[in-house]
Design a protein around this motif. Sequence first.
Motif, PDB file in Angstrom:
ATOM      1  N   ALA A  93       6.389  -7.541  -7.383  1.00 17.12           N
ATOM      2  CA  ALA A  93       6.418  -7.336  -5.931  1.00 17.12           C
ATOM      3  C   ALA A  93       5.348  -6.355  -5.476  1.00 17.12           C
ATOM      4  O   ALA A  93       4.815  -6.468  -4.369  1.00 17.12           O
ATOM      5  CB  ALA A  93       7.802  -6.838  -5.502  1.00 17.12           C
ATOM      6  N   GLN A  94       5.033  -5.398  -6.348  1.00 13.27           N
ATOM      7  CA  GLN A  94       4.134  -4.323  -5.936  1.00 13.27           C
ATOM      8  C   GLN A  94       2.650  -4.661  -6.110  1.00 13.27           C
ATOM      9  O   GLN A  94       1.801  -3.905  -5.655  1.00 13.27           O
ATOM     10  CB  GLN A  94       4.441  -3.064  -6.747  1.00 13.27           C
ATOM     11  CG  GLN A  94       5.811  -2.511  -6.451  1.00 13.27           C
ATOM     12  CD  GLN A  94       6.066  -1.279  -7.276  1.00 13.27           C
ATOM     13  OE1 GLN A  94       5.481  -0.239  -7.037  1.00 13.27           O
ATOM     14  NE2 GLN A  94       6.902  -1.419  -8.271  1.00 13.27           N
ATOM     15  N   VAL A  95       2.372  -5.780  -6.807  1.00 18.16           N
ATOM     16  CA  VAL A  95       0.975  -6.133  -7.089  1.00 18.16           C
ATOM     17  C   VAL A  95       0.198  -6.300  -5.781  1.00 18.16           C
ATOM     18  O   VAL A  95       0.647  -7.005  -4.866  1.00 18.16           O
ATOM     19  CB  VAL A  95       0.897  -7.431  -7.937  1.00 18.16           C
ATOM     20  CG1 VAL A  95      -0.544  -7.933  -8.041  1.00 18.16           C
ATOM     21  CG2 VAL A  95       1.482  -7.195  -9.316  1.00 18.16           C
ATOM     22  N   GLY A  96      -0.922  -5.640  -5.679  1.00 18.84           N
ATOM     23  CA  GLY A  96      -1.771  -5.790  -4.495  1.00 18.84           C
ATOM     24  C   GLY A  96      -1.522  -4.761  -3.419  1.00 18.84           C
ATOM     25  O   GLY A  96      -2.323  -4.633  -2.490  1.00 18.84           O
ATOM     26  N   ALA A  97      -0.394  -4.016  -3.516  1.00 23.01           N
ATOM     27  CA  ALA A  97      -0.120  -2.977  -2.517  1.00 23.01           C
ATOM     28  C   ALA A  97      -1.038  -1.788  -2.814  1.00 23.01           C
ATOM     29  O   ALA A  97      -1.198  -1.400  -3.963  1.00 23.01           O
ATOM     30  CB  ALA A  97       1.336  -2.547  -2.586  1.00 23.01           C
ATOM     31  N   THR A  98      -1.641  -1.239  -1.742  1.00 25.86           N
ATOM     32  CA  THR A  98      -2.593  -0.147  -1.985  1.00 25.86           C
ATOM     33  C   THR A  98      -2.006   1.229  -1.688  1.00 25.86           C
ATOM     34  O   THR A  98      -2.516   2.227  -2.168  1.00 25.86           O
ATOM     35  CB  THR A  98      -3.874  -0.337  -1.142  1.00 25.86           C
ATOM     36  OG1 THR A  98      -3.493  -0.474   0.232  1.00 25.86           O
ATOM     37  CG2 THR A  98      -4.635  -1.574  -1.565  1.00 25.86           C
TER      38      THR A  98
ATOM     39  N   ARG B 168       4.067  -0.483  -0.956  1.00 27.87           N
ATOM     40  CA  ARG B 168       4.857  -0.859  -2.132  1.00 27.87           C
ATOM     41  C   ARG B 168       6.335  -0.987  -1.755  1.00 27.87           C
ATOM     42  O   ARG B 168       7.009  -1.935  -2.181  1.00 27.87           O
ATOM     43  CB  ARG B 168       4.687   0.182  -3.246  1.00 27.87           C
ATOM     44  CG  ARG B 168       3.328   0.101  -3.920  1.00 27.87           C
ATOM     45  CD  ARG B 168       3.042   1.323  -4.790  1.00 27.87           C
ATOM     46  NE  ARG B 168       3.784   1.294  -6.040  1.00 27.87           N
ATOM     47  CZ  ARG B 168       3.722   2.278  -6.955  1.00 27.87           C
ATOM     48  NH1 ARG B 168       2.970   3.355  -6.733  1.00 27.87           N
ATOM     49  NH2 ARG B 168       4.397   2.190  -8.064  1.00 27.87           N
ATOM     50  N   PHE B 169       6.819  -0.055  -0.933  1.00 26.68           N
ATOM     51  CA  PHE B 169       8.220  -0.112  -0.509  1.00 26.68           C
ATOM     52  C   PHE B 169       8.496  -1.366   0.312  1.00 26.68           C
ATOM     53  O   PHE B 169       9.511  -2.037   0.135  1.00 26.68           O
ATOM     54  CB  PHE B 169       8.598   1.132   0.313  1.00 26.68           C
ATOM     55  CG  PHE B 169       9.100   2.267  -0.538  1.00 26.68           C
ATOM     56  CD1 PHE B 169      10.334   2.161  -1.176  1.00 26.68           C
ATOM     57  CD2 PHE B 169       8.357   3.416  -0.715  1.00 26.68           C
ATOM     58  CE1 PHE B 169      10.811   3.199  -1.967  1.00 26.68           C
ATOM     59  CE2 PHE B 169       8.825   4.454  -1.507  1.00 26.68           C
ATOM     60  CZ  PHE B 169      10.057   4.352  -2.132  1.00 26.68           C
ATOM     61  N   ILE B 170       7.578  -1.673   1.221  1.00 26.10           N
ATOM     62  CA  ILE B 170       7.789  -2.841   2.088  1.00 26.10           C
ATOM     63  C   ILE B 170       7.823  -4.121   1.250  1.00 26.10           C
ATOM     64  O   ILE B 170       8.650  -5.004   1.471  1.00 26.10           O
ATOM     65  CB  ILE B 170       6.712  -2.882   3.199  1.00 26.10           C
ATOM     66  CG1 ILE B 170       7.020  -1.773   4.217  1.00 26.10           C
ATOM     67  CG2 ILE B 170       6.662  -4.243   3.881  1.00 26.10           C
ATOM     68  CD1 ILE B 170       5.878  -1.417   5.137  1.00 26.10           C
ATOM     69  N   ARG B 171       6.953  -4.202   0.246  1.00 25.22           N
ATOM     70  CA  ARG B 171       6.950  -5.396  -0.612  1.00 25.22           C
ATOM     71  C   ARG B 171       8.221  -5.493  -1.448  1.00 25.22           C
ATOM     72  O   ARG B 171       8.737  -6.581  -1.697  1.00 25.22           O
ATOM     73  CB  ARG B 171       5.718  -5.388  -1.506  1.00 25.22           C
ATOM     74  CG  ARG B 171       4.474  -5.584  -0.659  1.00 25.22           C
ATOM     75  CD  ARG B 171       3.270  -5.818  -1.492  1.00 25.22           C
ATOM     76  NE  ARG B 171       2.099  -5.872  -0.626  1.00 25.22           N
ATOM     77  CZ  ARG B 171       0.999  -6.528  -0.913  1.00 25.22           C
ATOM     78  NH1 ARG B 171       0.905  -7.171  -2.048  1.00 25.22           N
ATOM     79  NH2 ARG B 171      -0.006  -6.536  -0.079  1.00 25.22           N
ATOM     80  N   MET B 172       8.711  -4.351  -1.902  1.00 29.33           N
ATOM     81  CA  MET B 172       9.959  -4.384  -2.669  1.00 29.33           C
ATOM     82  C   MET B 172      11.128  -4.814  -1.777  1.00 29.33           C
ATOM     83  O   MET B 172      12.013  -5.544  -2.221  1.00 29.33           O
ATOM     84  CB  MET B 172      10.211  -3.035  -3.335  1.00 29.33           C
ATOM     85  CG  MET B 172       9.303  -2.808  -4.540  1.00 29.33           C
ATOM     86  SD  MET B 172       9.762  -1.354  -5.530  1.00 29.33           S
ATOM     87  CE  MET B 172       9.096  -0.037  -4.501  1.00 29.33           C
ATOM     88  N   ALA B 173      11.114  -4.361  -0.519  1.00 25.87           N
ATOM     89  CA  ALA B 173      12.181  -4.776   0.415  1.00 25.87           C
ATOM     90  C   ALA B 173      12.137  -6.291   0.634  1.00 25.87           C
ATOM     91  O   ALA B 173      13.183  -6.933   0.774  1.00 25.87           O
ATOM     92  CB  ALA B 173      12.042  -4.042   1.754  1.00 25.87           C
ATOM     93  N   ASP B 174      10.915  -6.856   0.628  1.00 25.40           N
ATOM     94  CA  ASP B 174      10.767  -8.298   0.838  1.00 25.40           C
ATOM     95  C   ASP B 174      11.431  -9.123  -0.266  1.00 25.40           C
ATOM     96  O   ASP B 174      11.805 -10.271  -0.050  1.00 25.40           O
ATOM     97  CB  ASP B 174       9.275  -8.685   0.903  1.00 25.40           C
ATOM     98  CG  ASP B 174       8.645  -8.216   2.211  1.00 25.40           C
ATOM     99  OD1 ASP B 174       9.398  -7.909   3.155  1.00 25.40           O
ATOM    100  OD2 ASP B 174       7.403  -8.164   2.279  1.00 25.40           O
TER     101      ASP B 174
END
Lengths: 199, 199
Positions: free
Chosen positions: A75-80, A85-91
């Motif tokens: 989920a965190q791949v590509g987050a800068t 990173r938190f928003i992607r994990m929530a997704d």
Amino acid sequence: MNQVPRGEETRSRILEAAAECFARHGYDASGVAEICQHAGVTKGAFYHHFPTKQAVFLELLNQWLKVLDAQLATAQVGATTVPERFIRMADMAQHVFQMADGRLPMFLEFLIEARHDPAIWQAVIAPYRQYRAFFADIIRAGVAEGTLQPVDPEIAAQVVVSLAVGLVSQGVFDPTGADWGQVTQKGIQILLDGLETQE
Amino acid sequence: MNQVPRGEETRSRILEAAAECFARHGYDASGVAEICQHAGVTKGAFYHHFPTKQAVFLELLNQWLKVLDAQLATAQVGATTVPERFIRMADMAQHVFQMADGRLPMFLEFLIEARHDPAIWQAVIAPYRQYRAFFADIIRAGVAEGTLQPVDPEIAAQVVVSLAVGLVSQGVFDPTGADWGQVTQKGIQILLDGLETQE
């Protein structure tokens, strides 16, 4: 066709059968005999691979946690930034709810039974404490990169994990009570608004 | 001295004995016979007051929730804004943890068993949904008075309740893992920082 499966295959079949029995009848109500029958293996084969029913459960738990770890990493791949990173994990919350459904009740049942057994207790609590350390590291990185306020990473991580535990519990026990994916996203957004440095 | 207690007193003794039995041995393992023995009442007296063990549990749950309601109401006395009300409720978290300890495991056990019984399920889920409505009303008031951002009160309340459910669960299952009173205060503070209007 009637060959008795051996080694790893037997082990997998026991785990798969146990997962089905636990999900259907609960942890306590599923005996080793029932698991063996469902898996099509002998009790001898079962005890060759696992000393107890408890050991099967702990191995299943271990497998699910590995899947969750992989999902969190992906989920965190590509987050800068840390907020990203938190928003992607929530997704990815929807996947976690799906995985928890049918598993959390038996996990709780196991936890209630294990509550007075220190050795089992340690085994169950260890991964959960790892998640707290995982989020503390992320928050520490956010403070270091300047996207998060200088909060205590340990306490902030405990807050994040508390929210996650509460969301997963409700998603399982009251699945139709809310759109839990949406609540997760909103919850993380509110927490981030509270944690982020003001621009 | 050997007089058989009657009416309300018998009822109270049954409830008290059941609470002790459930806390010590769990809900499932505590039978009506054991509860009667512990309370010093006959089975006839038990069934005069309660149709089932389940009914006793629901009445205990009801009593605890009344105490919690009273504590939540008391905590808010004197607060003039919605953020203040939240901070005062967070301050009483320690009492909630004390009340939940020894009760939440049996509550979860009950919930797991009741999971496939729609009538019981409704009875258990109703107060929990009331808390969501309670927090939604407070958040709505905060938006109206201008201290909170114009969030969706229902979703924000679900986030608050999720955090509370997660905190209480962890306080019970991992009591030494953190200072849960401190984590609650910090959690509410972060949520408020995320919800409050910027000055």
